[in-house]
Design an enzyme around this catalytic site. Structure first.
Site, PDB file in Angstrom:
ATOM      1  N   GLU A   1       0.827  -1.213   0.000  1.00 47.93           N
ATOM      2  CA  GLU A   1       0.000   0.000   0.000  1.00 47.93           C
ATOM      3  C   GLU A   1       0.861   1.262   0.000  1.00 47.93           C
ATOM      4  O   GLU A   1       0.449   2.301  -0.505  1.00 47.93           O
ATOM      5  CB  GLU A   1      -0.918  -0.008   1.233  1.00 47.93           C
ATOM      6  CG  GLU A   1      -2.379   0.134   0.858  1.00 47.93           C
ATOM      7  CD  GLU A   1      -3.323  -0.027   2.029  1.00 47.93           C
ATOM      8  OE1 GLU A   1      -4.028  -1.045   2.050  1.00 47.93           O
ATOM      9  OE2 GLU A   1      -3.374   0.847   2.917  1.00 47.93           O
TER      10      GLU A   1
ATOM     11  N   HIS B   1       7.066 -26.835   0.716  1.00 50.57           N
ATOM     12  CA  HIS B   1       6.302 -27.909   0.085  1.00 50.57           C
ATOM     13  C   HIS B   1       5.148 -27.345  -0.726  1.00 50.57           C
ATOM     14  O   HIS B   1       4.173 -28.041  -1.009  1.00 50.57           O
ATOM     15  CB  HIS B   1       5.824 -28.880   1.170  1.00 50.57           C
ATOM     16  CG  HIS B   1       6.974 -29.435   1.953  1.00 50.57           C
ATOM     17  ND1 HIS B   1       7.648 -30.575   1.588  1.00 50.57           N
ATOM     18  CD2 HIS B   1       7.618 -28.945   3.051  1.00 50.57           C
ATOM     19  CE1 HIS B   1       8.639 -30.794   2.443  1.00 50.57           C
ATOM     20  NE2 HIS B   1       8.640 -29.822   3.328  1.00 50.57           N
TER      21      HIS B   1
ATOM     22  N   LYS C   1     -13.131   2.080  -2.220  1.00 57.19           N
ATOM     23  CA  LYS C   1     -14.069   2.401  -1.134  1.00 57.19           C
ATOM     24  C   LYS C   1     -15.205   3.269  -1.673  1.00 57.19           C
ATOM     25  O   LYS C   1     -16.377   3.037  -1.381  1.00 57.19           O
ATOM     26  CB  LYS C   1     -13.351   3.198  -0.025  1.00 57.19           C
ATOM     27  CG  LYS C   1     -12.538   2.390   0.963  1.00 57.19           C
ATOM     28  CD  LYS C   1     -12.100   3.297   2.137  1.00 57.19           C
ATOM     29  CE  LYS C   1     -11.146   2.593   3.080  1.00 57.19           C
ATOM     30  NZ  LYS C   1     -10.704   3.406   4.219  1.00 57.19           N
TER      31      LYS C   1
END
Ligand code: PA5
Length: 472
Positions: A298, A327, A441
């Site tokens: 960000e 893995h 937003k």
């Protein structure tokens, strides 16, 4: 190059990012580091001036002892009254709490019996998926629960909607005593939560002005939940304070935060390492890697430079946990595209080590493990992964904490924040804004019919009206 620091301090080992280890195409030369050192020193002077002018308040958080006093007093008054703490918050208002608790709490904290737990249970509701919300309500008794609603802006839809749910629930169950079950952490003056808190009479803590979510872990955003679950907030700050003192030099070879910023920036901009993997070989630090992922993404992922050029820059941060992800992802890391750099997190002395009993001595696959410890195996797996990456010319550095305690964690978090701010300077972007997040937003506000967003809603509807859906 490595910066050992004094005994007991965090070490940043950059041996395996250098060209003599991973080749000139993938690694850094001494000349590159020497060339960037004066730029870093210049930015250091500018940052010192900004700090003096009060424009980098996150750096003052470790010194805010009055705040810790107030937090400890509140935590002491809450002790024994609540079984659960539910943090309502998202992004920078949640990830710091998760990181602190993951690093310093018992790995199965919530499952410990009340008398064995140093504080409340912790639930962080950093999503609004209705299945999660209902699941949370299924396992907590509101009468035994304190809700810490955390939002700097005081307006984030996810958090505000959660507060609405909790308000209705508490009012219904507890009558007039319900407000004792909410503590708000928000801006001192602005925002809807501040207004609600003042009118309802919630206890409140402040996110200081100009401290954004992802730089707020050492403010009440992180420290209040930490104290409530029984962590040592004060020593966290002491460690951060010590790191702050260590970072007062502009000399690249002595400042681990600046060196890490320069290493990331140079590997990205000159050597094509557009992905930064932070791989924690401490299970407890896995959430610090998650917190850092947000901080790096960000703060640095930006369309515009400070001089208003369109740049679209930013390394993509990836979180990994060793050995688990050996893995899962290491095959790609060792043999896939050479577009990544790696930072391992390591701890010299685990809080506990556990022996591997000398069972099955006749089975070759077991015999060499008998009598060793899980800590030794973990360290060997980290070293093994570093060797494999280095041999396939993948640059990798290691950040080592002598031990994982509140002081070391506070130091690590502050170091990573300063690293990010220096990287912002090198990339020439503002690390403290997030216009891309705001855009999303605002679109959500428009879709949900928030007042003042009618024009945006119309634009969205028109755009979707012109688009032929392609769904199978
Ligand atoms: O780091 C940030 O600024 C963001 O991630 C915010 O923390 C996040 O968007 C939540 O914002 P707020 O704390 O205002 O609810």
């Amino acid at each position: 190059m490595s910066t050992p620091g004094d005994t007991g301090e965090i070490r940043y080992d950059t041996t395996n990012v250098m060209a003599d280890r991973v080749g000139p195409e993938n690694g850094l030369s001494d000349a590159e580091l020497a060339a960037i050192a004066p730029r870093v020193a210049g930015h250091h002077d500018a940052l010192l001036a900004e700090r003096k002018a009060g424009r980098l308040p996150f750096l003052d958080l470790p010194h805010a002892r009055d705040t810790v006093d107030a937090i400890e007093t509140f935590a002491a008054s809450a002790r024994g009254r609540f079984e659960n703490l539910v943090v309502l918050g998202i992004g920078g208002s949640a990830l710091g709490t998760i990181a602190l608790h993951g690093a310093l709490g018992h790995p199965f904290h919530n499952l410990l019996a009340t008398e064995k737990r140093p504080g409340t249970r912790l639930f962080v509701a950093d999503n609004i998926d209705p299945v999660l919300m209902q699941g949370l309500l299924d396992v907590i008794d509101p009468a035994e629960t304190l809700f810490n609603v955390v939002t700097k802006s005081g307006e984030t839809a996810e958090t505000v909607s959660q507060l609405m749910l909790v308000t209705a629930l508490l009012r219904d169950r507890l009558g007039s005593a319900w407000t004792d079950h909410v503590v708000a952490t928000t801006d001192p003056v602005k925002g809807a939560l501040r207004r609600i808190a003042d009118s309802e009479g919630f206890v409140t803590f402040e996110v200081p002005e100009y401290v954004g979510g992802r730089f707020s872990v050492l403010s009440p955003v992180g420290l209040l939940p930490a104290a409530l679950v029984g962590l040592d907030s004060r020593t966290l700050l002491t460690g951060a304070e010590r790191m702050d003192a260590r970072l007062q030099t502009g000399r690249l070879e002595r400042n681990p935060a600046y060196l890490a910023a320069a290493v990331h920036y140079l590997l990205d901009s000159k050597h094509g390492k557009s992905i930064a993997v932070m791989m924690s070989y401490s299970h407890a630090l896995r959430d610090v890697a998650d917190w850092f992922r947000q901080l790096w993404a960000e703060s640095l992922g930006k369309a515009k430079s400070l001089d208003d050029r369109t740049v679209h820059i930013g390394q993509t941060p990836v979180k990994a946990v060793g050995p688990t992800d050996q893995h899962s992802q290491v095959q790609l890391y060792v043999e896939g595209p050479a577009d990544k750099m790696f930072t391992f997190l390591a701890v010299d002395e685990p809080a506990h080590d556990v022996g591997i009993p000398d069972e099955y001595p006749d089975v070759e696959a077991c015999a060499y493990l008998g009598g060793r410890t899980f800590g030794e195996l973990l360290a060997a797996e980290r070293t093994g992964t570093a060797i494999a990456l280095t041999e396939s010319a993948r640059p990798n550095a290691t950040l080592t904490l002598p031990r994982l305690d509140p002081a070391a964690l506070g130091a690590l978090l502050l170091m990573l924040e300063v690293q990010t701010v220096m990287a912002g300077r090198l990339y020439n972007v503002n690390p403290f804004d997030q216009p891309g997040v705001e855009a999303g937003k605002v679109a959500a506000y428009a879709l949900m019919g928030r007042k003042g967003h009618e024009k945006r809603r119309k634009e969205i509807e028109e755009a979707s009206g012109h688009t032929q859906p392609r769904i199978i």
